[in-house]
Design a protein around this motif. Sequence first.
Motif, PDB file in Angstrom:
ATOM      1  N   ARG A  48      49.762   3.846  43.048  1.00 25.76           N
ATOM      2  CA  ARG A  48      49.414   5.038  44.020  1.00 25.76           C
ATOM      3  C   ARG A  48      50.436   5.956  43.795  1.00 25.76           C
ATOM      4  NH1 ARG A  48      47.501   1.814  49.003  1.00 25.76           N
ATOM      5  NH2 ARG A  48      46.489   3.867  49.398  1.00 25.76           N
ATOM      6  N   ARG A  49      51.297   5.939  44.803  1.00 27.40           N
ATOM      7  CA  ARG A  49      52.149   7.122  44.532  1.00 27.40           C
ATOM      8  C   ARG A  49      53.645   6.411  44.241  1.00 27.40           C
ATOM      9  NH1 ARG A  49      51.776  11.275  49.749  1.00 27.40           N
ATOM     10  NH2 ARG A  49      53.515  11.963  48.487  1.00 27.40           N
ATOM     11  N   ASP A  50      53.801   5.122  43.738  1.00 29.25           N
ATOM     12  CA  ASP A  50      54.738   4.518  43.313  1.00 29.25           C
ATOM     13  C   ASP A  50      54.820   4.536  42.039  1.00 29.25           C
ATOM     14  OD1 ASP A  50      57.021   2.793  43.175  1.00 29.25           O
ATOM     15  OD2 ASP A  50      56.166   1.332  44.434  1.00 29.25           O
ATOM     16  N   PRO A  51      55.927   5.162  41.177  1.00 28.44           N
ATOM     17  CA  PRO A  51      55.948   5.150  39.772  1.00 28.44           C
ATOM     18  C   PRO A  51      56.826   4.083  39.359  1.00 28.44           C
ATOM     19  CG  PRO A  51      57.209   7.023  40.687  1.00 28.44           C
ATOM     20  CD  PRO A  51      56.937   6.267  41.895  1.00 28.44           C
ATOM     21  N   GLY A  83      50.901  19.858  48.834  1.00 27.34           N
ATOM     22  CA  GLY A  83      51.271  21.326  48.226  1.00 27.34           C
ATOM     23  C   GLY A  83      51.905  21.303  46.711  1.00 27.34           C
ATOM     24  N   ALA A  84      52.001  22.543  46.220  1.00 32.96           N
ATOM     25  CA  ALA A  84      51.995  22.738  44.797  1.00 32.96           C
ATOM     26  C   ALA A  84      53.261  21.853  44.355  1.00 32.96           C
ATOM     27  CB  ALA A  84      52.295  24.025  44.559  1.00 32.96           C
ATOM     28  N   ARG A  85      54.292  21.834  45.075  1.00 32.85           N
ATOM     29  CA  ARG A  85      55.603  20.912  44.642  1.00 32.85           C
ATOM     30  C   ARG A  85      55.482  19.545  44.675  1.00 32.85           C
ATOM     31  NH1 ARG A  85      60.082  24.699  47.895  1.00 32.85           N
ATOM     32  NH2 ARG A  85      59.894  26.557  46.676  1.00 32.85           N
ATOM     33  N   GLN A  86      54.684  19.028  45.769  1.00 28.00           N
ATOM     34  CA  GLN A  86      54.354  17.685  45.898  1.00 28.00           C
ATOM     35  C   GLN A  86      53.744  17.305  44.658  1.00 28.00           C
ATOM     36  OE1 GLN A  86      52.597  17.385  49.874  1.00 28.00           O
ATOM     37  NE2 GLN A  86      54.071  15.691  50.242  1.00 28.00           N
ATOM     38  N   ARG A  87      52.506  17.998  44.262  1.00 23.66           N
ATOM     39  CA  ARG A  87      51.725  17.764  43.232  1.00 23.66           C
ATOM     40  C   ARG A  87      52.611  17.653  41.865  1.00 23.66           C
ATOM     41  NH1 ARG A  87      48.116  21.185  45.931  1.00 23.66           N
ATOM     42  NH2 ARG A  87      48.704  23.024  44.435  1.00 23.66           N
ATOM     43  N   ALA A  88      53.293  18.740  41.741  1.00 26.44           N
ATOM     44  CA  ALA A  88      54.264  18.800  40.378  1.00 26.44           C
ATOM     45  C   ALA A  88      55.160  17.486  40.359  1.00 26.44           C
ATOM     46  CB  ALA A  88      54.983  20.038  40.306  1.00 26.44           C
ATOM     47  N   PHE A  89      55.705  17.419  41.454  1.00 28.68           N
ATOM     48  CA  PHE A  89      56.410  15.979  41.652  1.00 28.68           C
ATOM     49  C   PHE A  89      55.843  14.737  41.252  1.00 28.68           C
ATOM     50  CE2 PHE A  89      58.433  12.678  44.022  1.00 28.68           C
ATOM     51  CZ  PHE A  89      59.816  12.533  43.497  1.00 28.68           C
ATOM     52  N   LEU A  90      54.452  14.661  41.892  1.00 30.63           N
ATOM     53  CA  LEU A  90      53.939  13.261  41.419  1.00 30.63           C
ATOM     54  C   LEU A  90      53.323  13.168  40.050  1.00 30.63           C
ATOM     55  CD1 LEU A  90      52.639  10.770  42.434  1.00 30.63           C
ATOM     56  CD2 LEU A  90      50.560  12.101  43.004  1.00 30.63           C
ATOM     57  N   LEU A  91      52.785  14.482  39.502  1.00 34.13           N
ATOM     58  CA  LEU A  91      52.359  14.482  38.025  1.00 34.13           C
ATOM     59  C   LEU A  91      53.756  14.003  37.166  1.00 34.13           C
ATOM     60  CD1 LEU A  91      50.020  17.618  38.328  1.00 34.13           C
ATOM     61  CD2 LEU A  91      49.535  15.284  38.190  1.00 34.13           C
ATOM     62  N   ARG A  92      54.921  14.594  37.416  1.00 38.21           N
ATOM     63  CA  ARG A  92      55.830  14.210  36.636  1.00 38.21           C
ATOM     64  C   ARG A  92      56.208  12.703  36.550  1.00 38.21           C
ATOM     65  NH1 ARG A  92      58.221  18.757  38.903  1.00 38.21           N
ATOM     66  NH2 ARG A  92      59.497  17.639  40.090  1.00 38.21           N
ATOM     67  N   HIS A  93      56.014  12.240  37.847  1.00 33.48           N
ATOM     68  CA  HIS A  93      56.292  10.840  38.106  1.00 33.48           C
ATOM     69  C   HIS A  93      55.243  10.095  37.072  1.00 33.48           C
ATOM     70  CE1 HIS A  93      59.794  10.166  40.183  1.00 33.48           C
ATOM     71  NE2 HIS A  93      59.570  11.431  40.896  1.00 33.48           N
ATOM     72  N   VAL A  94      53.899  10.508  37.049  1.00 33.60           N
ATOM     73  CA  VAL A  94      52.968   9.625  36.322  1.00 33.60           C
ATOM     74  C   VAL A  94      53.183  10.093  34.715  1.00 33.60           C
ATOM     75  CG1 VAL A  94      50.504   9.608  35.716  1.00 33.60           C
ATOM     76  CG2 VAL A  94      51.163  10.111  38.152  1.00 33.60           C
ATOM     77  N   LYS A  95      53.807  10.868  34.419  1.00 36.18           N
ATOM     78  CA  LYS A  95      54.079  11.097  32.993  1.00 36.18           C
ATOM     79  C   LYS A  95      55.322  10.005  32.616  1.00 36.18           C
ATOM     80  CE  LYS A  95      51.378  14.139  31.393  1.00 36.18           C
ATOM     81  NZ  LYS A  95      50.396  13.670  30.631  1.00 36.18           N
ATOM     82  N   ARG A  96      56.242  10.057  33.452  1.00 33.18           N
ATOM     83  CA  ARG A  96      57.505   9.239  33.319  1.00 33.18           C
ATOM     84  C   ARG A  96      56.844   7.595  33.445  1.00 33.18           C
ATOM     85  NH1 ARG A  96      61.167  12.272  37.175  1.00 33.18           N
ATOM     86  NH2 ARG A  96      61.975  13.975  35.832  1.00 33.18           N
ATOM     87  N   GLU A  98      53.830   6.524  32.498  1.00 32.90           N
ATOM     88  CA  GLU A  98      53.053   6.686  31.331  1.00 32.90           C
ATOM     89  C   GLU A  98      54.143   6.259  29.938  1.00 32.90           C
ATOM     90  OE1 GLU A  98      49.255   9.178  30.523  1.00 32.90           O
ATOM     91  OE2 GLU A  98      50.951  10.279  31.032  1.00 32.90           O
ATOM     92  N   ALA A  99      55.408   6.990  30.126  1.00 32.24           N
ATOM     93  CA  ALA A  99      56.303   6.743  29.101  1.00 32.24           C
ATOM     94  C   ALA A  99      57.112   5.355  29.257  1.00 32.24           C
ATOM     95  CB  ALA A  99      57.364   7.791  28.908  1.00 32.24           C
ATOM     96  N   ARG A 100      57.092   4.948  30.349  1.00 25.88           N
ATOM     97  CA  ARG A 100      57.583   3.621  30.764  1.00 25.88           C
ATOM     98  C   ARG A 100      56.923   2.656  30.054  1.00 25.88           C
ATOM     99  NH1 ARG A 100      61.538   0.265  30.707  1.00 25.88           N
ATOM    100  NH2 ARG A 100      61.505  -1.269  32.334  1.00 25.88           N
ATOM    101  N   TYR A 101      55.577   2.707  30.380  1.00 25.37           N
ATOM    102  CA  TYR A 101      54.689   1.602  29.789  1.00 25.37           C
ATOM    103  C   TYR A 101      54.676   1.621  28.227  1.00 25.37           C
ATOM    104  CZ  TYR A 101      52.870  -0.093  34.317  1.00 25.37           C
ATOM    105  OH  TYR A 101      52.861  -0.819  35.616  1.00 25.37           O
ATOM    106  N   ARG A 102      54.648   2.711  27.687  1.00 29.79           N
ATOM    107  CA  ARG A 102      54.596   2.846  26.201  1.00 29.79           C
ATOM    108  C   ARG A 102      55.839   2.451  25.502  1.00 29.79           C
ATOM    109  NH1 ARG A 102      51.763   9.174  26.359  1.00 29.79           N
ATOM    110  NH2 ARG A 102      49.689   8.023  26.689  1.00 29.79           N
ATOM    111  N   ASP A 103      57.035   2.441  26.264  1.00 31.93           N
ATOM    112  CA  ASP A 103      58.235   2.076  26.031  1.00 31.93           C
ATOM    113  C   ASP A 103      58.456   0.572  26.105  1.00 31.93           C
ATOM    114  OD1 ASP A 103      59.420   4.480  25.612  1.00 31.93           O
ATOM    115  OD2 ASP A 103      60.783   4.565  27.496  1.00 31.93           O
TER     116      ASP A 103
END
Length: 181
Positions: A48-51, A83-96, A98-103
């Motif tokens: 959910r919101r936990d990366p 807000g825009a900052r919260q969305r950007a923060f969450l999207l960055r965490h989702v990308k990270r 994804e990268a963690r699972y790929r690693d």
Amino acid sequence: RDADEDDGDERLHTTTSGSANLTHGALDRRRTLFGGARTLRMQVFWHRRDPRTRDNAGLAAAARAGTVLPVFVYDADLFGTMGARQRAFLLRHVKRLEARYRDLGSDLVVRAGAPDEVLVDVADEHDAETVFYNEYYRPARRNRQRAVEDALAGAGVETDSRTDAVLVDPGRLEARYENHS
């Protein structure tokens, strides 16, 4: 060494579909020792919101139950409240994430839509036995959880929620303490 000992060694086993089995050393040994002929059904873990992949109660429970398919759902209703900052923060965490699972040799399934619909579809596509997730305590998030639980129950899929990121489950507090339940 006893099979019930945990050496803290995080491991991830992947299947050909890109799902993962994130386990710890002791659990690997138990599966090797006792799980040879047993077929474990797919388990979905709803990020959910936990990366986090480490120290994540719901993900660990899913891994103990079988092969894990990690999923993140972009919920437009939820994103509309941020807000825009919260969305950007969450999207960055989702990308990270994804990268963690790929690693770890796997991948994160990312879908957009209402979680109660998306998770039913994902569970059906992968013949999932249970959808695991960590509890959240704000009213809107609890309502979303209930909608997901109801939809999955209607589809014959179990849910398993875990207390995580809090010291005490607010539902276990005495009635005199206000909480979000």
